[in-house]
Design a protein around this motif. Structure first.
Motif, PDB file in Angstrom:
ATOM      1  N   SER A  41       4.534 -40.975 -22.412  1.00 56.25           N
ATOM      2  CA  SER A  41       3.074 -40.966 -22.463  1.00 56.25           C
ATOM      3  C   SER A  41       2.554 -40.153 -23.640  1.00 56.25           C
ATOM      4  N   ARG A  42       3.265 -39.110 -24.005  1.00 53.00           N
ATOM      5  CA  ARG A  42       2.821 -38.272 -25.119  1.00 53.00           C
ATOM      6  C   ARG A  42       2.809 -39.036 -26.438  1.00 53.00           C
ATOM      7  N   THR A  43       3.689 -40.013 -26.586  1.00 53.29           N
ATOM      8  CA  THR A  43       3.782 -40.757 -27.847  1.00 53.29           C
ATOM      9  C   THR A  43       3.078 -42.103 -27.790  1.00 53.29           C
ATOM     10  N   SER A  44       2.448 -42.435 -26.665  1.00 55.21           N
ATOM     11  CA  SER A  44       1.766 -43.725 -26.563  1.00 55.21           C
ATOM     12  C   SER A  44       0.421 -43.676 -27.277  1.00 55.21           C
ATOM     13  N   PRO A  45      -0.068 -44.838 -27.725  1.00 52.87           N
ATOM     14  CA  PRO A  45      -1.366 -44.835 -28.407  1.00 52.87           C
ATOM     15  C   PRO A  45      -2.496 -44.504 -27.437  1.00 52.87           C
ATOM     16  N   GLY A  46      -3.598 -44.007 -27.970  1.00 47.49           N
ATOM     17  CA  GLY A  46      -4.745 -43.671 -27.136  1.00 47.49           C
ATOM     18  C   GLY A  46      -5.340 -44.909 -26.481  1.00 47.49           C
ATOM     19  N   PHE A  47      -6.096 -44.703 -25.414  1.00 46.89           N
ATOM     20  CA  PHE A  47      -6.692 -45.805 -24.673  1.00 46.89           C
ATOM     21  C   PHE A  47      -8.194 -45.575 -24.581  1.00 46.89           C
ATOM     22  N   ASP A  48      -8.970 -46.540 -25.018  1.00 47.75           N
ATOM     23  CA  ASP A  48     -10.418 -46.441 -25.003  1.00 47.75           C
ATOM     24  C   ASP A  48     -10.963 -47.414 -23.958  1.00 47.75           C
ATOM     25  N   LEU A  49     -11.311 -46.891 -22.784  1.00 52.32           N
ATOM     26  CA  LEU A  49     -11.764 -47.726 -21.678  1.00 52.32           C
ATOM     27  C   LEU A  49     -13.049 -48.462 -22.012  1.00 52.32           C
ATOM     28  N   GLU A  50     -13.957 -47.819 -22.672  1.00 49.19           N
ATOM     29  CA  GLU A  50     -15.228 -48.467 -23.029  1.00 49.19           C
ATOM     30  C   GLU A  50     -15.004 -49.642 -23.985  1.00 49.19           C
ATOM     31  N   ARG A  51     -14.101 -49.465 -24.931  1.00 46.80           N
ATOM     32  CA  ARG A  51     -13.788 -50.559 -25.864  1.00 46.80           C
ATOM     33  C   ARG A  51     -13.154 -51.727 -25.117  1.00 46.80           C
ATOM     34  N   LEU A  52     -12.258 -51.445 -24.180  1.00 45.39           N
ATOM     35  CA  LEU A  52     -11.633 -52.489 -23.386  1.00 45.39           C
ATOM     36  C   LEU A  52     -12.687 -53.277 -22.614  1.00 45.39           C
ATOM     37  N   ARG A  53     -13.608 -52.561 -21.969  1.00 45.10           N
ATOM     38  CA  ARG A  53     -14.656 -53.238 -21.199  1.00 45.10           C
ATOM     39  C   ARG A  53     -15.542 -54.095 -22.097  1.00 45.10           C
ATOM     40  N   ALA A  54     -15.872 -53.604 -23.274  1.00 40.59           N
ATOM     41  CA  ALA A  54     -16.693 -54.367 -24.212  1.00 40.59           C
ATOM     42  C   ALA A  54     -15.967 -55.634 -24.658  1.00 40.59           C
ATOM     43  N   GLU A  55     -14.673 -55.531 -24.918  1.00 36.87           N
ATOM     44  CA  GLU A  55     -13.890 -56.705 -25.317  1.00 36.87           C
ATOM     45  C   GLU A  55     -13.812 -57.714 -24.177  1.00 36.87           C
ATOM     46  N   GLN A  56     -13.655 -57.230 -22.943  1.00 34.67           N
ATOM     47  CA  GLN A  56     -13.617 -58.131 -21.795  1.00 34.67           C
ATOM     48  C   GLN A  56     -14.939 -58.862 -21.635  1.00 34.67           C
ATOM     49  N   GLU A  57     -16.031 -58.138 -21.757  1.00 28.51           N
ATOM     50  CA  GLU A  57     -17.358 -58.744 -21.628  1.00 28.51           C
ATOM     51  C   GLU A  57     -17.585 -59.808 -22.697  1.00 28.51           C
ATOM     52  N   ALA A  58     -17.073 -59.559 -23.904  1.00 26.35           N
ATOM     53  CA  ALA A  58     -17.250 -60.502 -25.000  1.00 26.35           C
ATOM     54  C   ALA A  58     -16.482 -61.803 -24.762  1.00 26.35           C
ATOM     55  N   VAL A  59     -15.380 -61.717 -24.025  1.00 24.02           N
ATOM     56  CA  VAL A  59     -14.520 -62.882 -23.830  1.00 24.02           C
ATOM     57  C   VAL A  59     -14.781 -63.579 -22.499  1.00 24.02           C
ATOM     58  N   LEU A  60     -15.000 -62.810 -21.449  1.00 25.09           N
ATOM     59  CA  LEU A  60     -15.117 -63.383 -20.113  1.00 25.09           C
ATOM     60  C   LEU A  60     -16.533 -63.808 -19.801  1.00 25.09           C
ATOM     61  N   ASP A  61     -16.632 -64.830 -18.989  1.00 29.22           N
ATOM     62  CA  ASP A  61     -17.928 -65.287 -18.497  1.00 29.22           C
ATOM     63  C   ASP A  61     -18.301 -64.428 -17.305  1.00 29.22           C
ATOM     64  N   GLY A  62     -19.452 -63.799 -17.355  1.00 24.67           N
ATOM     65  CA  GLY A  62     -19.873 -62.907 -16.275  1.00 24.67           C
ATOM     66  C   GLY A  62     -20.207 -63.630 -14.983  1.00 24.67           C
ATOM     67  N   ASP A  63     -20.532 -64.912 -15.066  1.00 22.80           N
ATOM     68  CA  ASP A  63     -20.877 -65.691 -13.877  1.00 22.80           C
ATOM     69  C   ASP A  63     -19.661 -66.462 -13.393  1.00 22.80           C
ATOM     70  N   LEU A  64     -18.844 -65.803 -12.618  1.00 27.26           N
ATOM     71  CA  LEU A  64     -17.659 -66.458 -12.097  1.00 27.26           C
ATOM     72  C   LEU A  64     -18.031 -67.296 -10.878  1.00 27.26           C
ATOM     73  N   ASP A  65     -17.543 -68.514 -10.845  1.00 27.68           N
ATOM     74  CA  ASP A  65     -17.801 -69.397  -9.708  1.00 27.68           C
ATOM     75  C   ASP A  65     -16.876 -69.033  -8.563  1.00 27.68           C
ATOM     76  N   ASP A  66     -17.400 -69.215  -7.343  1.00 30.01           N
ATOM     77  CA  ASP A  66     -16.597 -68.989  -6.151  1.00 30.01           C
ATOM     78  C   ASP A  66     -15.696 -70.205  -5.959  1.00 30.01           C
ATOM     79  N   PRO A  67     -14.357 -70.037  -6.020  1.00 31.74           N
ATOM     80  CA  PRO A  67     -13.466 -71.195  -5.907  1.00 31.74           C
ATOM     81  C   PRO A  67     -13.517 -71.847  -4.526  1.00 31.74           C
ATOM     82  N   TYR A  68     -14.069 -71.165  -3.524  1.00 32.84           N
ATOM     83  CA  TYR A  68     -14.115 -71.715  -2.184  1.00 32.84           C
ATOM     84  C   TYR A  68     -15.457 -72.374  -1.872  1.00 32.84           C
TER      85      TYR A  68
END
Length: 70
Positions: A41-68
């Motif tokens: 863990s000491r040698t692993s790259p840093g992790f930016d949670l806010e950047r991850l969430r922003a990238e997810q929002e940019a790619v994923l559709d926020g309106d997910l349909d209910d499969p059922y």
């Protein structure tokens, strides 16, 4: 099979032509000690949670349909 289990690899041939390989399976460790995990863990790259969430929002559709809901 005993030799393969002990780490030996073999080339499989048909009429003198190579057609495959017989190799031992790589066994993955299932347990990593706390000390080893901390060292990795000491040698692993840093992790930016806010950047991850922003990238997810940019790619994923926020309106997910209910499969059922059919």
């Amino acid at each position: 099979m005993d030799a393969v289990e002990d780490g030996q690899s073999y080339t499989v041939t048909r009429d003198g032509r190579e057609i495959g390989e017989l190799v031992p399976l790589r066994r993955r460790r299932r347990f990593v000690s706390r000390t080893e995990f901390a060292a990795m863990s000491r040698t692993s790259p840093g992790f930016d949670l806010e950047r991850l969430r922003a990238e997810q929002e940019a790619v994923l559709d926020g309106d997910l349909d209910d499969p059922y809901a059919r």
